[in-house]
Enzyme design. Structure first.
Site, PDB file in Angstrom:
ATOM      1  N   LYS A   1      18.210  42.706   4.671  1.00  0.00           N
ATOM      2  CA  LYS A   1      17.416  42.048   3.623  1.00  0.00           C
ATOM      3  C   LYS A   1      15.930  42.291   3.852  1.00  0.00           C
ATOM      4  O   LYS A   1      15.447  42.201   4.977  1.00  0.00           O
ATOM      5  CB  LYS A   1      17.704  40.542   3.623  1.00  0.00           C
ATOM      6  CG  LYS A   1      16.902  39.748   2.598  1.00  0.00           C
ATOM      7  CD  LYS A   1      17.465  38.335   2.431  1.00  0.00           C
ATOM      8  CE  LYS A   1      17.017  37.389   3.505  1.00  0.00           C
ATOM      9  NZ  LYS A   1      17.525  36.027   3.324  1.00  0.00           N
TER      10      LYS A   1
ATOM     11  N   ASP B   1       0.817  -1.227   0.000  1.00  0.00           N
ATOM     12  CA  ASP B   1       0.000   0.000   0.000  1.00  0.00           C
ATOM     13  C   ASP B   1       0.847   1.273   0.000  1.00  0.00           C
ATOM     14  O   ASP B   1       0.323   2.370   0.140  1.00  0.00           O
ATOM     15  CB  ASP B   1      -0.946   0.005   1.206  1.00  0.00           C
ATOM     16  CG  ASP B   1      -0.204  -0.044   2.522  1.00  0.00           C
ATOM     17  OD1 ASP B   1       1.050  -0.065   2.504  1.00  0.00           O
ATOM     18  OD2 ASP B   1      -0.873  -0.049   3.581  1.00  0.00           O
TER      19      ASP B   1
ATOM     20  N   GLU C   1       3.259   2.109   2.209  1.00  0.00           N
ATOM     21  CA  GLU C   1       3.884   2.467   3.485  1.00  0.00           C
ATOM     22  C   GLU C   1       5.323   1.959   3.518  1.00  0.00           C
ATOM     23  O   GLU C   1       5.664   0.975   2.860  1.00  0.00           O
ATOM     24  CB  GLU C   1       3.087   1.848   4.649  1.00  0.00           C
ATOM     25  CG  GLU C   1       1.700   2.450   4.803  1.00  0.00           C
ATOM     26  CD  GLU C   1       0.890   1.789   5.921  1.00  0.00           C
ATOM     27  OE1 GLU C   1       1.372   0.781   6.500  1.00  0.00           O
ATOM     28  OE2 GLU C   1      -0.225   2.272   6.200  1.00  0.00           O
TER      29      GLU C   1
HETATM   30  C1  R5P Z   1      17.420  33.170   5.724  1.00  0.00           C
HETATM   31  O1  R5P Z   1      16.536  33.073   6.462  1.00  0.00           O
HETATM   32  C2  R5P Z   1      18.495  32.164   5.529  1.00  0.00           C
HETATM   33  O2  R5P Z   1      19.549  32.402   6.436  1.00  0.00           O
HETATM   34  C3  R5P Z   1      19.007  32.217   4.102  1.00  0.00           C
HETATM   35  O3  R5P Z   1      19.474  33.506   3.831  1.00  0.00           O
HETATM   36  C4  R5P Z   1      17.906  31.871   3.157  1.00  0.00           C
HETATM   37  O4  R5P Z   1      17.272  30.695   3.549  1.00  0.00           O
HETATM   38  C5  R5P Z   1      18.443  31.725   1.772  1.00  0.00           C
HETATM   39  O5  R5P Z   1      17.380  31.435   0.916  1.00  0.00           O
HETATM   40  P1  R5P Z   1      17.476  31.751  -0.610  1.00  0.00           P
HETATM   41  O6  R5P Z   1      18.747  31.118  -1.119  1.00  0.00           O
HETATM   42  O7  R5P Z   1      16.249  31.134  -1.201  1.00  0.00           O
HETATM   43  O8  R5P Z   1      17.476  33.233  -0.768  1.00  0.00           O
END
Ligand code: R5P
Length: 300
Positions: A195, A39, A41
């Site tokens: 960021k 199944d 699993e």
């Molecule tokens: C942020 O939260 C993490 O430290 C990384 O910067 C992030 O996961 C990178 O993700 P991506 O490569 O998709 O920008």
């Protein structure tokens, strides 16, 4: 008194890394049998009894790995393991460490709550701890050991003469933790960018106008390279501000080939990652290092 026995278990796909890990611990390695019931699993069987059993499972692509892992952790217990140690060189679901929108789960604590009753110890490399201060909040009643990637990554910097004067750059506030640790370990200067994320593949970065990167070799440092969008945006910003060669050094890499091509177009000359998650950018072996960390966690 009979000495305590130690064994390592791993799934077949992780056999290479687990072989180096078990050899560094001088412990026998058993491959977990994983088949399927009609199944669909998972049919799991462990074959090597030991007092302390380490189960190796890097948890990238976790949805396909978690159920077989849970069953394997139960299986080693039935063979008499008194201490079950999950060695997850990459630990999943830690980035969703809050409900960011109404109706979302806190995945970190849900997954931790599923695994915690099955293990006594957890050892992992550079877990994404941001809003959670430590793994204890997600893995209740488990001895959780978060091993820093800084000494491993520092070897790359100190072993590469071309990076002798490199400036380290964390792409966001979250990365300050590991970038600062690496800067101390490798005796390098570092900067941290800011960021703003507006989607899975959409980020914008900012760097103080007073930060001078003109002509510098810069190594972008992050814990995870997922889509690569963060590192690509960081590289574009650094290049626009006059940086020379730009490289990236990450603990865990998942980016696919299209993402890697986009990173090259953004000006990232080279990406190096730890081999805890298998990826074409792997350049930093980690099995012996994690074996050393496990030894100190287990004690004499
Ligand atoms: C942020 O939260 C993490 O430290 C990384 O910067 C992030 O996961 C990178 O993700 P991506 O490569 O998709 O920008």
């Amino acid at each position: 008194m009979t000495p305590m026995t130690l064994a390592v278990h791993a799934f077949e796909r992780d056999g290479l890394w687990a072989t180096a890990f078990a050899a560094a611990l001088d412990a026998p390695l058993a491959i977990i049998e994983h088949g399927r019931f009609p199944d669909g699993e998972s049919r799991i069987r462990a074959t090597l009894a030991a007092d302390t059993t380490l189960v190796v499972c890097p948890l990238d692509h976790p949805d396909e790995k978690l159920m077989p892992l849970a069953l394997a952790l139960g299986a080693v217990r039935t063979l008499g393991a008194q201490r079950v140690v999950l060695v997850a060189p990459y630990l999943c679901y830690l980035r969703q460490d809050a409900a960011f929108r109404p109706g979302e789960p806190v995945s970190a604590t849900i997954v931790g709550g599923m695994l915690a009753p099955l293990i006594d110890d957890l050892v992992t490399l550079e877990p994404h701890l941001h809003r959670l201060e430590s793994l204890d909040a997600a893995y209740p009643a488990v001895r959780a050991h978060a091993v820093s990637s800084a000494p491993l990554l520092a070897n790359v910097l100190t072993g590469d003469a071309a990076l002798a004067d490199a400036l380290l750059a964390g792409p966001d506030e979250e990365s300050e933790r590991w970038t600062a640790a690496l800067a101390v370990e490798a005796d390098r200067d570092f900067i941290v960018m800011r960021k703003t994320r507006s989607g899975d593949r959409s980020v914008s970065l900012d760097l103080d106008a007073s930060t001078d990167v003109d002509g510098r070799t810069v190594v972008i440092v992050d814990d995870i390279l997922s889509t690569g969008g963060t590192v690509a945006a960081a590289a574009r910003l650094l290049k626009a501000r006059g940086a020379g060669r730009v490289e990236a050094l990450v603990a865990h890499a998942f980016a696919g080939s299209d993402d890697l091509a986009a990173l090259a177009r953004a000006g990232v000359a080279r990406i190096r990652s730890v081999d805890a998650v298998r990826h074409e950018t792997n350049a930093v072996p980690s099995a012996a290092y994690l074996a050393g960390a496990v030894r100190s966690c287990l004690g004499p």
